[in-house]
Design a protein around this motif. Structure first.
Motif, PDB file in Angstrom:
ATOM      1  N   ASP A 286       1.053  -1.120   0.071  1.00 35.05           N
ATOM      2  CA  ASP A 286       0.003  -0.045   0.182  1.00 35.05           C
ATOM      3  C   ASP A 286       0.930   1.328   0.110  1.00 35.05           C
ATOM      4  N   SER A 287       0.680   2.271  -0.759  1.00 36.40           N
ATOM      5  CA  SER A 287       1.421   3.376  -0.989  1.00 36.40           C
ATOM      6  C   SER A 287       1.673   4.156   0.587  1.00 36.40           C
ATOM      7  N   ARG A 288       0.740   3.915   1.337  1.00 33.50           N
ATOM      8  CA  ARG A 288       0.795   4.937   2.678  1.00 33.50           C
ATOM      9  C   ARG A 288       1.573   4.172   3.708  1.00 33.50           C
ATOM     10  N   THR A 289       2.037   2.879   3.641  1.00 30.07           N
ATOM     11  CA  THR A 289       2.965   2.117   4.421  1.00 30.07           C
ATOM     12  C   THR A 289       4.453   2.566   4.282  1.00 30.07           C
ATOM     13  N   LYS A 290       5.024   2.532   5.394  1.00 29.29           N
ATOM     14  CA  LYS A 290       6.358   2.739   5.570  1.00 29.29           C
ATOM     15  C   LYS A 290       7.160   2.117   4.553  1.00 29.29           C
ATOM     16  N   ARG A 291       8.444   2.537   4.358  1.00 26.59           N
ATOM     17  CA  ARG A 291       9.244   2.001   3.221  1.00 26.59           C
ATOM     18  C   ARG A 291       9.773   0.632   3.470  1.00 26.59           C
ATOM     19  N   ASP A 292      10.159   0.219   4.824  1.00 27.53           N
ATOM     20  CA  ASP A 292      10.223  -1.225   5.264  1.00 27.53           C
ATOM     21  C   ASP A 292       9.081  -1.852   6.096  1.00 27.53           C
ATOM     22  N   GLY A 293       7.915  -1.337   5.623  1.00 24.67           N
ATOM     23  CA  GLY A 293       6.814  -1.798   6.462  1.00 24.67           C
ATOM     24  C   GLY A 293       6.359  -3.264   5.812  1.00 24.67           C
ATOM     25  N   ARG A 294       5.046  -3.597   6.411  1.00 25.24           N
ATOM     26  CA  ARG A 294       4.573  -4.776   6.079  1.00 25.24           C
ATOM     27  C   ARG A 294       4.229  -4.988   4.518  1.00 25.24           C
ATOM     28  N   ALA A 295       4.551  -5.934   3.811  1.00 27.43           N
ATOM     29  CA  ALA A 295       4.068  -5.943   2.291  1.00 27.43           C
ATOM     30  C   ALA A 295       3.000  -6.791   2.122  1.00 27.43           C
ATOM     31  N   ILE A 296       2.236  -6.514   1.056  1.00 26.25           N
ATOM     32  CA  ILE A 296       1.068  -7.469   0.477  1.00 26.25           C
ATOM     33  C   ILE A 296       1.771  -8.837  -0.055  1.00 26.25           C
ATOM     34  N   GLU A 297       2.958  -8.542  -0.819  1.00 29.04           N
ATOM     35  CA  GLU A 297       3.431  -9.626  -1.419  1.00 29.04           C
ATOM     36  C   GLU A 297       4.709  -9.342  -1.991  1.00 29.04           C
TER      37      GLU A 297
END
Length: 177
Positions: free
Chosen positions: A24-35
């Motif tokens: 998601d574009s609003r997450t942090k650079r090293d945050g949780r990814a979808i895939e």
């Protein structure tokens, strides 16, 4: 929800390794990814780029927008201009080549050890002194007499007569009494 395909930074301080992820574009650079759909390592020569193109095309079809860096990586993967490093040689093959270069054959050593055994070294050390003992020693006739500062007659007299001193007189007195 605005979905982006971008790089997630991993690794040490000066040796960054990236994962190509869908987030998601609003997450942090090293945050949780979808895939996670790939890897990118710019530190290797040539750079390592592994991206699952099927999943990247799926997410682009769903409306995910790649960032500039990921768009460049996807372009390289699509065009097929990716440089590939030569595969590393098998360690077993390298070992056998080193043995052949050293002049050892496959069946020359039955134990499989790469170094000589200690027992063999001890036997070799034990055989060396035995070989030295077998050397013929010269007999007394062959050996030259030692240089003597006394004349030959004086040396013979001193060998026959005991030396006189305070101890010899005391023993004679006790023997005569």
């Amino acid at each position: 929800m605005a979905v982006k395909i971008r790089l997630k930074r991993m690794g040490k301080i000066r040796t960054a390794i990236y994962r190509v992820v869908v987030m998601d574009s609003r997450t942090k650079r090293d945050g949780r990814a979808i895939e996670e759909i790939g890897k990118y390592d710019p530190n290797q020569e040539p750079s390592l780029i592994e991206i699952d193109m099927d999943r990247a095309n799926y997410w682009r079809g769903q409306g995910a927008q790649p960032t500039e860096a990921v768009a460049a990586l996807l372009k390289i993967m699509d065009e097929g201009t990716l440089k590939v490093a030569e595969p590393k040689a098998n360690k077993k093959d390298l070992y056998e080549a080193a043995l052949a270069a050293a002049g050892k054959g496959e069946g020359s050593d039955t134990s499989g050890a790469t170094t000589a055994r200690k027992k063999a070294a001890k036997k070799a050390d034990a055989e060396a002194p035995a070989a030295e003992e077998k050397v013929e020693e010269p007999t007394a006739d062959e050996v030259a007499p030692a240089a003597d500062t006394d004349s030959g007659a004086a040396a013979a007299e001193s060998a026959e007569e005991p030396a006189e001193g305070p101890d010899t007189e005391a023993t004679e007195d006790k023997a005569g009494a």
